[in-house]
Motif scaffolding. Structure first.
Motif, PDB file in Angstrom:
ATOM      1  N   ALA A  61       0.902  -1.148  -0.075  1.00 17.93           N
ATOM      2  CA  ALA A  61       0.040  -0.141  -0.174  1.00 17.93           C
ATOM      3  C   ALA A  61       0.877   1.228   0.127  1.00 17.93           C
ATOM      4  O   ALA A  61       1.837   1.314   0.859  1.00 17.93           O
ATOM      5  CB  ALA A  61      -0.869   0.035   1.415  1.00 17.93           C
ATOM      6  N   LEU A  62       0.736   2.062  -1.030  1.00 20.69           N
ATOM      7  CA  LEU A  62       1.521   3.294  -1.014  1.00 20.69           C
ATOM      8  C   LEU A  62       0.746   4.459  -0.601  1.00 20.69           C
ATOM      9  O   LEU A  62      -0.606   4.640  -0.910  1.00 20.69           O
ATOM     10  CB  LEU A  62       1.857   3.926  -2.343  1.00 20.69           C
ATOM     11  CG  LEU A  62       2.414   2.638  -3.394  1.00 20.69           C
ATOM     12  CD1 LEU A  62       2.619   3.521  -4.954  1.00 20.69           C
ATOM     13  CD2 LEU A  62       3.969   2.289  -2.620  1.00 20.69           C
ATOM     14  N   ALA A  94      -2.499   2.525  -4.238  1.00 19.51           N
ATOM     15  CA  ALA A  94      -2.215   3.816  -3.921  1.00 19.51           C
ATOM     16  C   ALA A  94      -3.069   4.191  -3.121  1.00 19.51           C
ATOM     17  O   ALA A  94      -4.479   4.273  -3.556  1.00 19.51           O
ATOM     18  CB  ALA A  94      -1.773   4.574  -5.081  1.00 19.51           C
ATOM     19  N   PHE A  95      -3.009   5.059  -2.066  1.00 24.01           N
ATOM     20  CA  PHE A  95      -4.102   5.753  -1.051  1.00 24.01           C
ATOM     21  C   PHE A  95      -3.593   7.141  -1.204  1.00 24.01           C
ATOM     22  O   PHE A  95      -2.569   7.330  -0.447  1.00 24.01           O
ATOM     23  CB  PHE A  95      -4.234   4.956   0.185  1.00 24.01           C
ATOM     24  CG  PHE A  95      -4.779   3.724   0.320  1.00 24.01           C
ATOM     25  CD1 PHE A  95      -5.961   3.573   0.271  1.00 24.01           C
ATOM     26  CD2 PHE A  95      -4.004   2.587   0.084  1.00 24.01           C
ATOM     27  CE1 PHE A  95      -6.815   2.306   0.422  1.00 24.01           C
ATOM     28  CE2 PHE A  95      -4.333   1.242   0.104  1.00 24.01           C
ATOM     29  CZ  PHE A  95      -5.761   1.185   0.225  1.00 24.01           C
ATOM     30  N   ALA A 108       1.124   7.873  -7.931  1.00 26.23           N
ATOM     31  CA  ALA A 108      -0.079   7.162  -7.576  1.00 26.23           C
ATOM     32  C   ALA A 108      -0.180   6.220  -8.859  1.00 26.23           C
ATOM     33  O   ALA A 108      -0.659   5.087  -8.713  1.00 26.23           O
ATOM     34  CB  ALA A 108      -1.197   8.076  -7.439  1.00 26.23           C
ATOM     35  N   CYS A 109       0.168   6.426 -10.016  1.00 25.35           N
ATOM     36  CA  CYS A 109      -0.193   5.898 -11.411  1.00 25.35           C
ATOM     37  C   CYS A 109       0.749   4.525 -11.175  1.00 25.35           C
ATOM     38  O   CYS A 109       0.525   3.670 -12.247  1.00 25.35           O
ATOM     39  CB  CYS A 109      -0.140   6.801 -12.629  1.00 25.35           C
ATOM     40  SG  CYS A 109      -1.210   7.725 -12.640  1.00 25.35           S
ATOM     41  N   ALA A 110       1.783   4.604 -10.132  1.00 22.32           N
ATOM     42  CA  ALA A 110       2.617   3.458 -10.348  1.00 22.32           C
ATOM     43  C   ALA A 110       1.923   2.208  -9.643  1.00 22.32           C
ATOM     44  O   ALA A 110       2.248   1.012  -9.804  1.00 22.32           O
ATOM     45  CB  ALA A 110       3.834   3.547  -9.537  1.00 22.32           C
ATOM     46  N   ALA A 111       0.743   2.474  -9.144  1.00 20.66           N
ATOM     47  CA  ALA A 111       0.086   1.412  -8.524  1.00 20.66           C
ATOM     48  C   ALA A 111      -0.986   0.920  -9.417  1.00 20.66           C
ATOM     49  O   ALA A 111      -1.310   1.320 -10.491  1.00 20.66           O
ATOM     50  CB  ALA A 111      -0.925   2.052  -7.216  1.00 20.66           C
ATOM     51  N   ASP A 112      -1.578  -0.354  -9.083  1.00 22.71           N
ATOM     52  CA  ASP A 112      -2.594  -1.215  -9.922  1.00 22.71           C
ATOM     53  C   ASP A 112      -3.754  -0.400  -9.581  1.00 22.71           C
ATOM     54  O   ASP A 112      -4.855  -0.590 -10.391  1.00 22.71           O
ATOM     55  CB  ASP A 112      -2.551  -2.740  -9.639  1.00 22.71           C
ATOM     56  CG  ASP A 112      -1.075  -3.252  -9.980  1.00 22.71           C
ATOM     57  OD1 ASP A 112      -0.996  -3.218 -10.964  1.00 22.71           O
ATOM     58  OD2 ASP A 112      -0.443  -3.562  -9.108  1.00 22.71           O
ATOM     59  N   GLU A 113      -4.040   0.013  -8.518  1.00 22.27           N
ATOM     60  CA  GLU A 113      -5.192   0.866  -7.829  1.00 22.27           C
ATOM     61  C   GLU A 113      -4.953   2.071  -7.274  1.00 22.27           C
ATOM     62  O   GLU A 113      -4.094   1.974  -6.878  1.00 22.27           O
ATOM     63  CB  GLU A 113      -6.156  -0.015  -7.155  1.00 22.27           C
ATOM     64  CG  GLU A 113      -6.864  -1.379  -7.740  1.00 22.27           C
ATOM     65  CD  GLU A 113      -7.385  -2.093  -6.475  1.00 22.27           C
ATOM     66  OE1 GLU A 113      -8.687  -1.647  -6.241  1.00 22.27           O
ATOM     67  OE2 GLU A 113      -6.740  -2.979  -6.227  1.00 22.27           O
TER      68      GLU A 113
END
Length: 282
Positions: A61-62, A94-95, A108-113
C-alpha cells in the motif's frame, strides 16, 4: 522431524495476512539534504525494496501525500515500484491523503489501483516553470550584470537579464516534451479507466478525489485501513515501512560554515515547497 515439531506444525496458527505500507510524503526532488524532507530515488530506494521484501506478501500500500516536483525523480520512483511489483508478483494499491497532484499523481499511477479520500486533491497533469526577473531591480541599484559564456544559449533565461522570446519558446518546447511523457505514463497505467478526453484531464487542472472518481483518475474512495481490512480480513497486518528521514547534520556533525549553508539552502527550499503546497490550499 520429531513428534513435537510435527505437533507444532499441525497446530500452528495460520499467519495473518500481511500488507506493507509505504508512505510517500513531501515534495519530489533531487535536492534532499540533512535538514530537508522530501522524496527522491536516493531517499526512497531502500524503503521501496523493504516494502516488497517479506514472503507471502498480499499487497503493498502506497500512502501518498505530495504536491509534485521533479518529473525525473517521479519517474525513477514510479519505475522502481512497477519493476518490483512485476518481479515479486505483488499488487500495489495507492491511497491518496491530502494531495497526489502533478508528480504526486505520477507516483499514484505506479499502483494497480488508486483509492482517494473524497476531499483529496488529484490530477494537475501538467508541467510548470516559474521564476522572477530582476533586471530592472539591479539597474535601479546600479549593479552591472557580467556574464561570460562559451555557447550562445548557455545563459538562457538568466533572471538578471531581459527575457528573450526565443528562450521562452525553447523552454515551452521542453515543457511540451515532459508533459507528453506524463500523459503517456498516465494513459499506459490507467488505460480504459479514464472517462474524459485529453482536453479535460491533461490541462494541468486538479480535482477532488470524488470528482476524480467520476473522471477515472481514481478507482474508489476510502482509506488504507478500511479498504485493506475489507479486502484481506479483520486480522490483516499493516506493517509500516519507514522512509529515510532528514538528519540534522549527523547530530551537528557539519562544520559551522557547512551548517550555515545548509540552513540557508533549507530556508530557500522551504519557501519553494510552501508555494507548491499552497497551490492546493494546503
Amino acid at each position: 522431524m520429531s513428534i513435537r515439531s510435527r505437533l507444532r506444525k499441525l497446530f500452528r496458527r495460520p499467519a495473518r495476512p500481511l500488507v506493507t505500507v509505504l508512505r510517500l510524503s513531501g515534495v519530489i526532488g533531487a535536492g534532499v539534504g540533512p535538514m530537508r524532507g522530501g522524496l527522491c530515488m536516493e531517499s526512497t530506494a531502500e524503503s521501496i525494496e523493504r516494502a516488497f521484501a517479506p514472503d507471502e506478501l498480499k499487497a503493498v500500500a502506497l500512502v501518498i501525500n505530495s504536491p509534485g516536483g521533479s518529473p525525473v525523480q517521479s519517474a525513477l520512483i514510479g519505475n522502481r515500484i512497477r519493476a518490483l511489483s512485476v518481479e515479486k508478483k505483488v499488487p500495489v494499491v495507492a491511497f491518496v491523503e491530502d494531495v497526489a497532484a502533478s508528480g504526486g499523481y505520477w507516483l499514484a499511477c505506479a499502483a494497480d489501483e488508486i483509492i482517494a479520500d473524497a476531499g483529496s486533491v488529484v490530477g494537475s497533469i501538467g508541467v510548470i516553470s516559474a521564476g522572477f526577473g530582476f533586471q530592472d531591480l539591479i539597474a535601479k541599484l546600479g549593479v552591472e550584470r557580467r556574464v561570460y559564456t562559451a555557447g550562445r544559449n548557455k545563459a538562457m533565461l538568466d533572471p538578471f537579464r531581459p527575457e528573450r522570446e526565443e528562450d521562452v519558446e525553447r523552454l515551452k518546447s521542453l515543457q511540451l516534451e515532459i508533459h507528453q511523457n506524463f500523459i503517456d505514463w498516465v494513459k499506459s497505467r490507467r488505460g480504459d479507466k479514464l472517462r474524459a478526453d485529453d482536453d479535460t484531464l491533461f490541462t494541468g487542472e486538479f480535482w477532488t478525489g470524488k470528482r476524480g472518481l467520476d473522471l477515472g483518475l481514481v478507482d474508489a474512495l476510502g482509506d488504507v485501513r478500511t479498504v485493506m481490512r475489507a479486502r484481506y480480513g479483520e486480522k490483516v497486518r499493516l506493517a509500516l515501512v519507514e522512509t529515510r528521514k532528514p538528519w540534522l547534520a549527523r547530530r551537528f556533525g557539519l562544520s559551522g560554515s557547512s551548517l550555515g549553508a545548509e540552513v540557508a539552502s533549507a530556508v530557500v527550499s522551504a519557501a519553494g515547497e510552501r508555494s507548491l503546497w499552497g497551490r492546493y490550499g494546503l
